[in-house]
Scaffold this motif. Structure first.
Motif, mmCIF file in Angstrom:
data_model
loop_
_atom_site.group_PDB
_atom_site.id
_atom_site.type_symbol
_atom_site.label_atom_id
_atom_site.label_comp_id
_atom_site.label_asym_id
_atom_site.label_seq_id
_atom_site.Cartn_x
_atom_site.Cartn_y
_atom_site.Cartn_z
ATOM 1 N N ASN A 65 0.857 -1.196 0.000
ATOM 2 C CA ASN A 65 0.000 0.000 0.000
ATOM 3 C C ASN A 65 0.891 1.242 0.000
ATOM 4 O O ASN A 65 1.576 1.531 0.973
ATOM 5 N N ARG A 81 -6.635 4.825 2.016
ATOM 6 C CA ARG A 81 -5.622 3.799 2.257
ATOM 7 C C ARG A 81 -6.281 2.487 2.698
ATOM 8 O O ARG A 81 -5.908 1.404 2.272
ATOM 9 N N ARG A 82 -7.288 2.631 3.548
ATOM 10 C CA ARG A 82 -8.024 1.456 4.027
ATOM 11 C C ARG A 82 -8.801 0.796 2.882
ATOM 12 O O ARG A 82 -8.797 -0.433 2.725
ATOM 13 N N GLU A 86 -8.572 -3.029 1.562
ATOM 14 C CA GLU A 86 -9.736 -3.919 1.681
ATOM 15 C C GLU A 86 -10.204 -4.405 0.308
ATOM 16 O O GLU A 86 -10.609 -5.548 0.152
ATOM 17 N N ASN A 132 -2.643 -3.597 7.885
ATOM 18 C CA ASN A 132 -2.567 -2.339 7.119
ATOM 19 C C ASN A 132 -2.201 -1.138 8.000
ATOM 20 O O ASN A 132 -2.486 0.002 7.660
ATOM 21 N N ASP A 149 -6.219 -2.119 13.382
ATOM 22 C CA ASP A 149 -6.115 -2.156 11.922
ATOM 23 C C ASP A 149 -6.223 -0.749 11.319
ATOM 24 O O ASP A 149 -7.017 0.081 11.781
ATOM 25 N N HIS A 150 -5.454 -0.502 10.275
ATOM 26 C CA HIS A 150 -5.539 0.702 9.438
ATOM 27 C C HIS A 150 -5.086 2.003 10.136
ATOM 28 O O HIS A 150 -5.211 3.085 9.557
ATOM 29 N N HIS A 152 -2.506 4.865 11.701
ATOM 30 C CA HIS A 152 -1.218 5.441 11.286
ATOM 31 C C HIS A 152 -0.548 6.084 12.495
ATOM 32 O O HIS A 152 -1.116 6.993 13.115
ATOM 33 N N GLU A 167 -8.770 1.188 15.878
ATOM 34 C CA GLU A 167 -8.774 1.000 14.423
ATOM 35 C C GLU A 167 -8.903 2.344 13.705
ATOM 36 O O GLU A 167 -9.734 3.180 14.071
ATOM 37 N N GLY A 168 -8.065 2.557 12.708
ATOM 38 C CA GLY A 168 -8.191 3.732 11.857
ATOM 39 C C GLY A 168 -7.862 5.059 12.521
ATOM 40 O O GLY A 168 -8.181 6.114 11.970
#
Ligand SMILES: CC(C)(COP(=O)(O)OP(=O)(O)OC[C@H]1O[C@@H](n2cnc3c(N)ncnc32)[C@H](O)[C@@H]1OP(=O)(O)O)[C@@H](O)C(=O)NCCC(=O)NCCS
Length: 210
Positions: A65, A81-82, A86, A132, A149-150, A152, A167-168
């Motif tokens: 990615n 990005r997610r 996916e 990710n 997950d996902h 940053h 997440e995210g």
């Protein structure tokens, strides 16, 4: 097995550098901007749009990615990005873990599919990093940290021991999340913030106005 980087932006350069540091040379970079076909990025050719991947067998190619994000107070900027991750995982493609050769990762740390650990980052024992996730340049995840997950963790951010990131979530560059603090799913932490209290899901911390 060849490796292709999706999206030829600034983050892709960092991904390519991490791959090269381990002796992996990506075969190509994709980009939706057709006018960029024929250019190179990090010495790797841009060959066509993301959908070119669909012509390739899932067993013959792995993906990375290359899409980064730009966060604001109300939007982590991580949706694209997610979605990219996916979309291609749903189609059966795989995203290996990518770790720069200079990253330090504890032997018992667990990293999900497509996790990226950039130059100089440190991940300490019993940390769990989701799918990710981007642990960016020189970021630190201390012992027992959990990153959903996902998410940053931007350059130079420090997650002290036992921190949990939902997440995210986006943790801005140079932010410090103190021991045991939880940051909820989709929350945004400003660059340089010091976070001493839990942040609710979808919340915002730092940046002078909260
Ligand atoms: C906090 C943040 C999300 C705000 O973004 P935004 O909603 O677009 O807000 P703006 O940039 O318009 O800034 C709004 C105000 O907050 C201030 N500000 C912005 N970021 C700040 C920060 N990290 N710390 C302190 N003040 C900040 C701005 O100076 C501006 O102040 P003003 O209204 O007095 O002029 C963003 O600045 C940030 O820190 N993002 C993280 C970036 C990052 O780490 N990226 C990693 C890339 S690899």
């Amino acid at each position: 097995m060849s490796l292709i980087v999706l999206c030829a932006g600034g983050h892709a350069k960092v991904v390519i550098e991490a791959l090269l540091s381990r002796g992996t040379r990506p075969a190509a970079v994709t980009d939706r901007d057709a006018s960029r076909i024929g250019e190179t990025i990090g010495g790797i050719p841009i060959t066509g749009p993301d959908d070119d991947i669909l012509k390739m067998d899932t067993a013959s190619v792995t993906l990375a990615n290359g899409l980064g994000n730009r966060a604001s107070r109300s939007d982590s900027g991580l949706a694209g990005r997610r979605a990219l991750f996916e979309r291609f995982t749903a189609l059966g493609y795989t995203f290996p873990v990518i770790a720069h050769a200079s990253a330090v990762i504890a032997s018992d740390a667990v990293l999900g599919d497509g996790a990226q650990v950039m130059a100089g980052a440190v991940i300490q024992p019993a940390a769990r990093i989701g799918r990710n996730v981007l642990i960016n340049t020189r970021a630190v995840v201390e012992h027992d940290g959990v990153v959903g997950d996902h998410a940053h963790i931007a350059p130079g951010a420090v997650l002290c021991g036992g921190v949990s990131i939902g997440e995210g979530a986006h943790i801005g560059a140079g932010a410090v999340i103190l021991v045991g603090v939880s940051v909820g799913a989709g929350a945004i932490v400003a660059a340089g913030a010091v976070v001493a209290r839990n942040v609710e899901a979808g919340g915002f911390a730092g940046g002078g106005r909260d």
